[in-house]
Design a protein around this motif. Structure first.
Motif, PDB file in Angstrom:
ATOM      1  N   LYS A  42      62.588  63.445  49.951  1.00  0.00           N
ATOM      2  CA  LYS A  42      63.182  62.170  49.535  1.00  0.00           C
ATOM      3  C   LYS A  42      62.143  61.217  48.959  1.00  0.00           C
ATOM      4  O   LYS A  42      62.420  60.427  48.081  1.00  0.00           O
ATOM      5  CB  LYS A  42      63.871  61.533  50.739  1.00  0.00           C
ATOM      6  CG  LYS A  42      65.027  60.644  50.355  1.00  0.00           C
ATOM      7  CD  LYS A  42      65.741  60.150  51.568  1.00  0.00           C
ATOM      8  CE  LYS A  42      65.033  58.988  52.202  1.00  0.00           C
ATOM      9  NZ  LYS A  42      65.735  58.394  53.321  1.00  0.00           N
ATOM     10  N   LEU A  70      71.472  50.664  50.562  1.00  0.00           N
ATOM     11  CA  LEU A  70      71.072  51.774  49.694  1.00  0.00           C
ATOM     12  C   LEU A  70      70.233  51.178  48.570  1.00  0.00           C
ATOM     13  O   LEU A  70      70.613  50.155  47.993  1.00  0.00           O
ATOM     14  CB  LEU A  70      72.334  52.448  49.128  1.00  0.00           C
ATOM     15  CG  LEU A  70      72.132  53.468  48.011  1.00  0.00           C
ATOM     16  CD1 LEU A  70      71.333  54.666  48.490  1.00  0.00           C
ATOM     17  CD2 LEU A  70      73.499  53.940  47.495  1.00  0.00           C
ATOM     18  N   LEU A 118      74.994  57.834  44.171  1.00  0.00           N
ATOM     19  CA  LEU A 118      74.672  57.902  45.607  1.00  0.00           C
ATOM     20  C   LEU A 118      75.740  57.215  46.456  1.00  0.00           C
ATOM     21  O   LEU A 118      76.036  57.654  47.565  1.00  0.00           O
ATOM     22  CB  LEU A 118      73.303  57.272  45.876  1.00  0.00           C
ATOM     23  CG  LEU A 118      72.095  58.021  45.295  1.00  0.00           C
ATOM     24  CD1 LEU A 118      70.825  57.204  45.442  1.00  0.00           C
ATOM     25  CD2 LEU A 118      71.910  59.376  45.981  1.00  0.00           C
ATOM     26  N   LYS A 143      78.431  59.458  47.118  1.00  0.00           N
ATOM     27  CA  LYS A 143      78.043  60.470  48.109  1.00  0.00           C
ATOM     28  C   LYS A 143      77.847  59.847  49.488  1.00  0.00           C
ATOM     29  O   LYS A 143      77.418  60.537  50.421  1.00  0.00           O
ATOM     30  CB  LYS A 143      76.710  61.138  47.693  1.00  0.00           C
ATOM     31  CG  LYS A 143      76.767  61.888  46.398  1.00  0.00           C
ATOM     32  CD  LYS A 143      77.303  63.268  46.617  1.00  0.00           C
ATOM     33  CE  LYS A 143      77.501  63.970  45.278  1.00  0.00           C
ATOM     34  NZ  LYS A 143      78.457  65.070  45.354  1.00  0.00           N
ATOM     35  N   SER A 167      75.505  57.957  50.499  1.00  0.00           N
ATOM     36  CA  SER A 167      74.098  58.013  50.935  1.00  0.00           C
ATOM     37  C   SER A 167      73.619  56.623  51.306  1.00  0.00           C
ATOM     38  O   SER A 167      74.138  55.629  50.815  1.00  0.00           O
ATOM     39  CB  SER A 167      73.213  58.539  49.810  1.00  0.00           C
ATOM     40  OG  SER A 167      73.662  59.775  49.383  1.00  0.00           O
TER      41      SER A 167
END
Lengths: 505, 208
Positions: free
Chosen positions: A13, A92, A109, A112, A114
């Motif tokens: 990441k 995020l 993202l 998703k 995230s």
């Protein structure tokens, strides 16, 4: 348990291709009302929609790069800790070199679900970005269109923008293209011609820094300038409602610096005494709005390359801020003198009032303060302080491994140089022994110097696999003594053209 | 019109002048090139508080000499160079032993006016002013006084050969340097403790 000896597993990441600080960020967080915390990473923030914010990190790139080195941490690890401290969990954030790219990636993202920090310069994230679908590309266009409308940008028509989008969608369907990178080979001019200038420009934002030819010719000096041209991107600065400001109505008109200086010191002291901001906050820009004797209003910006504490400067009688004010004042005096030669006024038009306002300020909360080590060596702090006091950029360089002579070094942020000497660079440094101390950034074409009996020095070769023309692969460098007896560094490229590249000073 | 802070410094200068607090300690660190002949001729001339004036026209490769002084235990240094269309080629500096972590550069044509804080502050121990386009006698006087106050070494590089007919009372050493077509460096002292001429082969500095 002692973790010191445990090998660290590579975190995909945050496994970066390079450790340079990004220029922009997109930040998603659900908050009722934005407070000062939103300025924790940079004083330049834009609200993109209800929950997404854009960060322009350019005023603080050097600051974060230095903090990262002081703490010995990965840059994104540090940024994550700062965001954790200021916004809690559940946010995020995406960092990249253009706000549009950050917006596309954050949209992906979010879908998703995230959370966390995602730099766009990691190998993994670059691959994901390159695989984004058209849906992610078209989605932020809606809000972009709203912002352009709000700013009443010249030449922007919403109806035409929508119809061209529809045209592009039809084209994509017909060509059966999965995502924007399937069309990455198309040049911007042809996209502009076919689908309007606006879609062409947005097209260019999408690939900025991603295509091979852009990677091949990095701008050596970009990092020192700390700026990226946003083009027509609609940047709308987000400001807190009541920034610290001090008004001054002069009892009599003044135009002499020795009269203005003590009054400015009083105003800066007034600003520091205000309770609306704290000693930890770092100023990167102050606006000095002056009203002239003819009631004309002019705004001067006192900008600081390294965000600094005005409160701490008060112990030094605000010397740093006063230097910036002095340069701004001198610049204004010169401009006014040149402009108003025909007016029946004193040599310089006097001021009748002014306002001093903190326009850009990096917010450092007590929690964040704990993460920032301020006890650095006195020398580098001294250089950063000097950098804020002078109107010119202090340059610093590092050598980088590259076979091409002019790509074998790059500009480096001042204050980051306290690292260990890298002995692996010795062979690259040795290769420059017969090169001059000063060179032309853009080599100058010259006529063949063969009659001056050039002395061969070396042959360099570039990354031939990245270029199209194999004739550009090599450069033969020579030392030439010209007719005036000066020693010149010249090269002959693969096609036999001669260039002057430097002077042995 | 006075720049901020100048008044205070004038007072400080006068205070020190009156008290005679201008002495350089005998143990003040002398910087050397590491080339025996050169160090012998410069003697202990290059040390804090001193102004050295160099005559180094462009294209004669004379700047190697002041650079040689910076390669051993380089103190924090700033090289102020005028805008002559050229930029710093950093790897060449590194290849001559300059620690790039400790040398900084500023492009400026009018150093005393635009970079006054650098001279008022003692952050940089060595300041090189390379071919300034604007540099008055008052500026030379100012930097020489500041060099003594802040215990700095200042190199003033001229883009022409210095003439013995026009003196500089503020400089401790005045020296011309150039390379000829046979690769011989001529170092010609105009003012200093041991004024004389020295010839050095370029093989001492370059792989020739």
């Amino acid at each position: 348990m002692n973790n010191a000896g445990i090998a660290k597993v590579i975190d995909l990441k945050t496994f970066s291709m390079d450790e340079t600080c990004p220029y922009f960020g997109a930040f998603y967080c659900e908050m009722e009302k934005a407070g000062k915390d939103i300025f924790s990473l940079t004083p330049r923030v834009m609200q993109w929609d209800e929950n997404i914010w854009l960060f322009d990190l350019s005023p603080c790139r050097n600051f974060w790069a230095i903090q990262k080195e002081k703490k010995g941490k990965n840059l994104y690890e540090l940024l994550e800790q700062i965001l954790d401290a200021s916004s809690g969990k559940g946010y995020l954030s995406v960092f990249g070199n253009h706000p549009w790219q950050c917006l596309l990636f954050i949209d992906f993202l979010l879908k998703k679900r995230s959370r966390g920090v995602f730099p766009l310069n990691t190998l993994l994230n670059r691959r994901i970005y390159e695989g984004l679908s058209w849906d992610h590309w078209f989605e932020p266009l809606e809000i972009l269109s709203d912002h352009l409308n709000h700013l009443k940008v010249k030449g922007f028509k919403e109806s035409q923008f929508r119809s061209k989008q529809a045209q592009l969608k039809r084209f994509i369907r017909r060509m059966d293209l999965l995502g924007p990178f399937d069309l990455s080979q198309a040049d911007v001019a042809s996209i502009e011609r076919r689908f309007s200038g606006w879609l062409g420009e947005i097209w260019a934002w999408t690939f900025h820094g991603f295509l091979e030819d852009e990677k091949k010719t990095p701008d050596l000096f970009n990092s020192s300038e700390n700026q990226i041209d946003l083009g027509s991107f609609p940047w709308i600065p987000f400001r807190i409602e009541d920034p610290p400001r001090a008004m001054r109505h002069l009892e009599y008109p003044v135009n002499r610096w020795d009269v203005i200086e003590p009054l400015l010191v009083e105003d800066f002291s007034k600003l520091c005494a205000m309770k609306s901001w704290s000693e930890q906050e770092r100023v990167s820009s102050i606006v000095w709005a002056i009203t002239l004797y003819n009631l004309e209003e002019l705004k001067l910006e006192l900008s600081f390359r390294n965000p600094y504490s005005l409160h701490l400067d008060s112990r030094n009688n605000f010397k740093t801020a006063l230097y910036q004010a002095y340069y701004a004042y001198m610049g204004l005096a010169d401009r006014l003198k040149a402009r108003d030669t025909d007016l029946d006024l004193p040599e310089e038009i006097p001021f009748v009032s002014w306002k001093v306002e903190i326009s850009e300020c990096l917010y450092i909360s007590p929690q964040t303060m704990e993460l920032i080590n301020d006890n650095s060596g006195p020398n580098y702090e001294g250089i950063l302080d000097l950098q804020n006091k002078i109107p010119l950029h202090i340059e610093s360089y590092v050598v980088v491994p590259d076979f091409t002579a002019d790509l074998s070094f790059r500009s480096h942020e001042v204050g980051r140089n306290d690292s260990e000497y890298d002995f692996s660079l010795n062979q690259w440094i040795e290769a420059s022994f017969n090169r001059p101390f000063f060179y032309y950034r853009n080599p100058l074409p010259i006529t063949s110097p063969l009659e001056l009996k050039p002395k061969f020095l070396e042959r360099t070769s570039n990354d031939w696999w990245t270029g199209e023309n194999l004739m550009d692969m090599t450069k033969d460098y020579f030392l030439v003594e010209d007719r005036e007896g000066r020693f010149i560094w010249v090269f002959r490229d693969g096609s036999g053209v001669w260039y002057k590249h430097g002077i042995y000073s | 019109m006075d720049a901020p802070g100048e008044k205070l410094n004038r007072q400080e200068i006068w205070r020190r002048l009156k008290s005679g607090d201008f002495s350089i300690k005998p143990d003040a660190k002398v910087i050397r090139t590491g080339i025996a002949e050169l160090d012998e001729i410069f003697s202990d001339g290059v040390k804090p508080g001193r102004l050295i004036e160099w005559g180094l026209p462009q294209g004669r490769n004379g700047r190697i000499l002041p650079i040689l002084f910076l390669r051993k235990e380089i103190p924090l240094t700033i090289w102020i160079y005028a805008d002559l269309g050229l930029d710093i080629y950093a790897p060449a500096w590194a290849s001559h032993g300059i620690d790039l972590r400790r040398i900084f550069f500023v492009k400026c044509n009018d150093p005393v006016k635009k970079l006054k804080p650098i001279f008022l502050d003692n952050t940089f121990k060595v300041i090189i002013i390379d071919s300034p386009k604007k540099f008055s006698k008052g500026d030379i006087s100012f930097i020489s006084v500041q060099a003594r106050i802040n215990k700095q070494i200042i190199f003033l590089i001229r883009n022409y050969f210095l003439s013995p007919r026009i003196g500089n009372p503020f400089a401790h050493i005045r020296v011309n340097c150039s390379r000829n077509d046979r690769g011989i460096y001529s170092v010609n002292f105009i003012k200093g403790k041991n004024p004389k001429r020295l010839l050095l082969s370029s093989s001492r500095f370059f792989n020739e």
